[in-house]
Design a protein around this motif. Structure first.
Motif, short mmCIF file in Angstrom:
data_model
loop_
_atom_site.label_atom_id
_atom_site.label_comp_id
_atom_site.label_asym_id
_atom_site.label_seq_id
_atom_site.Cartn_x
_atom_site.Cartn_y
_atom_site.Cartn_z
N THR A 78 -18.10 -59.01 12.60
CA THR A 78 -16.89 -59.63 12.07
C THR A 78 -16.84 -59.42 10.57
N GLY A 79 -15.93 -60.16 9.92
CA GLY A 79 -15.71 -59.94 8.51
C GLY A 79 -16.98 -59.95 7.70
N GLY A 80 -17.16 -58.99 6.82
CA GLY A 80 -18.35 -58.90 6.01
C GLY A 80 -19.51 -58.32 6.77
N PHE A 81 -19.28 -57.75 7.97
CA PHE A 81 -20.34 -57.14 8.78
C PHE A 81 -21.46 -58.13 9.09
N ASN A 82 -21.08 -59.36 9.46
CA ASN A 82 -22.06 -60.34 9.91
C ASN A 82 -22.39 -60.07 11.36
N THR A 83 -23.51 -59.49 11.63
CA THR A 83 -23.86 -59.07 12.97
C THR A 83 -24.58 -60.18 13.72
N THR A 84 -24.16 -60.47 14.94
CA THR A 84 -24.81 -61.46 15.77
C THR A 84 -26.20 -60.99 16.15
N ALA A 85 -27.18 -61.87 15.97
CA ALA A 85 -28.56 -61.49 16.27
C ALA A 85 -28.71 -61.21 17.76
N ILE A 86 -29.51 -60.21 18.09
CA ILE A 86 -29.78 -59.87 19.48
C ILE A 86 -30.90 -60.75 19.99
N THR A 87 -30.66 -61.50 21.03
CA THR A 87 -31.64 -62.42 21.57
C THR A 87 -32.48 -61.74 22.64
N PRO A 88 -33.66 -62.29 22.96
CA PRO A 88 -34.49 -61.70 24.00
C PRO A 88 -33.81 -61.76 25.35
N ASP A 89 -34.31 -60.97 26.30
CA ASP A 89 -33.77 -61.01 27.64
C ASP A 89 -33.96 -62.40 28.23
N ASP A 90 -33.05 -62.78 29.13
CA ASP A 90 -33.05 -64.13 29.69
C ASP A 90 -34.37 -64.48 30.37
N GLU A 91 -35.02 -63.51 30.96
CA GLU A 91 -36.23 -63.81 31.72
C GLU A 91 -37.37 -64.28 30.82
N TYR A 92 -37.28 -64.02 29.52
CA TYR A 92 -38.33 -64.44 28.59
C TYR A 92 -37.95 -65.69 27.81
N VAL A 93 -36.78 -66.27 28.07
CA VAL A 93 -36.32 -67.45 27.37
C VAL A 93 -36.43 -68.66 28.29
N PHE A 94 -37.02 -69.74 27.79
CA PHE A 94 -37.18 -70.95 28.58
C PHE A 94 -35.82 -71.43 29.06
N VAL A 95 -35.77 -71.89 30.31
CA VAL A 95 -34.49 -72.17 30.95
C VAL A 95 -33.70 -73.25 30.23
N LEU A 96 -34.37 -74.27 29.65
CA LEU A 96 -33.66 -75.33 28.96
C LEU A 96 -32.93 -74.82 27.73
N TYR A 97 -33.44 -73.76 27.13
CA TYR A 97 -32.76 -73.20 25.97
C TYR A 97 -31.48 -72.46 26.36
N ARG A 98 -31.36 -72.11 27.63
CA ARG A 98 -30.20 -71.36 28.08
C ARG A 98 -29.14 -72.23 28.74
N ILE A 99 -29.43 -73.52 28.92
CA ILE A 99 -28.46 -74.42 29.53
C ILE A 99 -27.26 -74.58 28.61
N THR A 100 -26.06 -74.51 29.17
CA THR A 100 -24.86 -74.66 28.37
C THR A 100 -24.82 -76.03 27.71
N ARG A 101 -24.27 -76.07 26.51
CA ARG A 101 -24.24 -77.32 25.75
C ARG A 101 -23.32 -78.37 26.36
#
Length: 664
Positions: free
Chosen positions: A531-554
């Motif tokens: 987006t503006g100013g080339f603010n790039t969204t950080a690439i997150t690890p694959d879902d299988e390596y992320v604890f499930v509670l961190y992936r629950i929708t807010r």
């Protein structure tokens, strides 16, 4: 499609915005002058309990539906579909019924200035102070986000800097709140609420006039914006029927049932009937706002769906979409764009002023009066005004902090879940589970707060941004911008390639490229967003390596925190010994028969409300057997004024000695 040039305010728009801000300030001056001879803290905090239902209902709407909700929900429909605002209709009705039948009658009968005084009556001071701290945190953060949302509006459509926007908005609302108290806040909210509808109505009317409403609806349906029947049970999916409706019931519950500045407004009403009328009008207005946000989002999508201003870097934040539309579509009418944008700014003013007044009330009732117990009422009133100025200045700093938290709506949902969620759980334990003791409430509160904070921080680090539905720039016009000259060095051309990649090609041959991530098969794939100013969204690890509670929708955070508080609280009470609720006043608990039966006339709650003593009359005993002693005490500061004495709280008998009373 509309021109890709960046629209800005005209002089007429600045005039309209200035008039709106000036009217809000004048309201504060008016009530400061009108009440100069009878100013008391009772008048400043609860308007001597003489307000009518109409201004209170509008004030309730204005303080709840800030630019956070309006801008966020319109952007939500535009980028991800109409499920979020459309799905709020059912939770609002459910929570409205719960609030009107359970919480509102109790709070009104007890005549509480602070909603947290109930927790001291039901449990103890430790539980009250813990929830009070979280209440402070939520309201201050909420005000910061609301101000940030309004500053996004002003910096998008005008030449005002972010700093100037913060100073102007915070300064105006602090001014009329400190001068006029709750009456100025309520009437300013009523004025601002009328303006808040204008940008939503403007979007619906403009798009319908341009395409026809059936076409607007068909465009949204064709592009997936009306796919609202997703019954997936996956809690990590950002939007589903269950997360929006079921999770929404828990998410809306704190705001409609126990939020300090909402309850404080009910307590300004002259009687219970007026308070219920205000709530009924408020709930109707909530449904209207939810529907208008849905239709406005569809209207803006019909206008810009195939020539996306976000992809073309015309807006930096997604939540700038609605103010961008207002100026781009109505700039040819002097002052009209300013009126629509003023509605969004008014949304922030109403919330910030409500928060300041409520935080001042909490600080006065729980801090100032406890430290200086013999303070005269006139001195106490001056202190509350100085506190209003202090919290207004504090809001400026919080606004800068909020500007670093990304999109407005997901952040707000997360903050509600980790702040109001645990507090709501404690109130549920107090009202609905008479055997829950103070140890259970305290342990449950810390458990729910800890889990909420843990998963929220984890989500900020590891959770991927919610996926967008497809957007395009294929419909953009090819436009040459010459800035009034024919010099080739001043010429720019907007181009599109397959509707996915857009850029601006300067005459010198440089290419400024923006990419729009494409949502495919329910995931982002390997795309990224610039987006503006080339603010790039950080690439997150694959879902299988992320604890499930961190992936629950807010959307599920309030549900998780409330259920944790309730389950842990009941289990702890079982282990430490249940509370002997028979030694406590029945008004502190839910009368379930009155909740589900509309025809009962003689239940205890209705009896107490119908036989409520007048402002200057002593309270009556609770029941015939006089199981408990109810005492009425008059505050020292009110005894020296000409105001009618306010009926004080019915005091709760100590469990160890039924003849003792506890002062709140």
């Amino acid at each position: 499609m509309d021109s890709p040039s960046q629209p800005k305010f005209s002089w007429a728009d600045y005039v309209v915005l200035g008039v709106v801000l000036a009217v809000s300030a004048v309201i504060g001056i008016f009530y400061a002058i009108r009440g100069r001879r009878k100013r008391t803290t009772n008048e400043f905090m609860v308007a001597s309990r003489q307000m009518g239902f109409f201004p209170v209902a509008l004030s309730l709407l204005a303080s709840l539906f800030t630019g956070i909700y309006i801008q966020g929900m319109v952007s939500e429909v535009y980028f991800r579909g109409a499920m979020a605002p459309f799905g709020a209709i059912i939770p609002i009705l459910v929570d409205g019924y719960i609030s009107g039948k359970i919480f509102l009658p109790t709070f009104y009968k007890l005549r509480l200035r602070s909603v947290y005084q109930y927790l001291e009556m039901r449990f103890n001071k430790i539980v009250r102070n813990c929830c009070l701290f979280i209440g402070y945190l939520f309201m201050i953060l909420h005000a910061g986000i609301a101000t940030f949302a309004a500053c996004l509006v002003l910096t998008t459509v005008s030449d005002m800097s972010f700093f100037v926007s913060v100073i102007v908005l915070s300064g105006v609302c602090t001014f009329y709140t400190a001068l006029g108290g709750i009456k100025a806040v309520v009437w300013a909210d009523a004025f601002q609420m009328i303006l808040m509808y204008s940008p939503l109505i403007g979007a619906v009317v403009y798009a319908s006039a341009k395409f026809g409403f059936p076409t607007v609806w068909d465009i949204g349906a064709e592009k997936g914006r009306l796919d609202i029947f997703n019954f997936s049970f996956d809690p990590t999916e950002y939007l589903s029927f269950w997360s929006v409706v079921v999770g929404g019931v828990f998410g809306w519950m704190p705001s409609l049932c126990i939020l300090q500045y909402q309850v404080q407004r009910y307590n300004t009403c002259r009687d219970m009937k007026t308070a219920h009328m205000a709530m009924g009008m408020f709930l109707f207005g909530c449904e209207v706002v939810a529907i208008l946000c849905t239709l406005a989002g569809l209207g803006v999508f019909a206008l810009y769906g195939d020539c996306d201003p976000f992809s073309r870097d015309l807006i930096v934040f997604r939540d700038e979409l609605l103010p961008y539309f207002a100026v781009a579509s109505f700039s040819h009418v002097p002052g009209l764009a300013g009126l629509l944008v003023s509605g969004l700014c008014s949304a922030a003013l109403s919330t910030v002023s409500s928060v300041i007044n409520s935080v001042v009330t909490l600080t006065g009732e729980h801090v100032i009066t406890k430290i200086w117990t013999e303070m005269p009422d006139s001195t106490y009133l001056v202190v509350t005004k100085l506190l209003a100025v202090f919290f207004g200045v504090l809001n400026i700093g919080m606004t800068y902090f909020m500007s670093s938290l990304g999109d407005i709506l997901p952040t707000l949902i997360g903050l509600i879940g980790i702040t109001s969620g645990p507090v709501m759980g404690v109130f549920i334990l107090g009202f609905m589970f008479p055997r829950c003791n103070s140890k259970g409430a305290l342990v449950g509160f810390f458990s729910g707060s800890s889990i909420g904070l843990w998963i929220f921080i984890g989500s900020l680090i590891f959770q991927k941004p919610p996926a967008d539905l497809p957007l395009s720039t294929a419909g953009c016009q090819v436009e040459l911008v010459t800035n009034g000259t024919t010099n080739s060095s001043d010429m720019y051309m907007t181009t599109s390639v397959d509707g996915l990649v857009t850029g601006t090609i300067e005459a010198t041959g440089n290419l400024l490229l923006n990419t729009q991530g494409v949502f495919m098969n329910g995931s982002f794939g390997n795309t990224s967003e610039i987006t503006g100013g080339f603010n790039t969204t950080a690439i997150t690890p694959d879902d299988e390596y992320v604890f499930v509670l961190y992936r629950i929708t807010r959307w599920w955070y309030p549900t998780i925190t409330m259920c944790t508080v309730i389950l842990v609280g009941l289990l702890t009470s079982l282990i430490t010994g249940f509370n002997d609720f028979k030694k406590m006043d029945d008004i502190l608990f839910v009368d379930w028969y009155s909740v589900f039966c509309w025809c009962r006339k003689n239940n205890q709650m209705e009896y107490e409300l119908e036989n409520e003593p007048a402002e200057n009359e002593p309270a009556k005993d609770e029941t015939e057997n006089e199981r408990k002693t109810w005492t009425v005490e008059t505050e020292a500061e009110e005894s020296v004024t000409s105001e009618p004495e306010e009926q004080q709280l019915p005091r709760v008998a100590s469990p160890s000695n039924s003849s003792m009373t506890t002062k709140v």
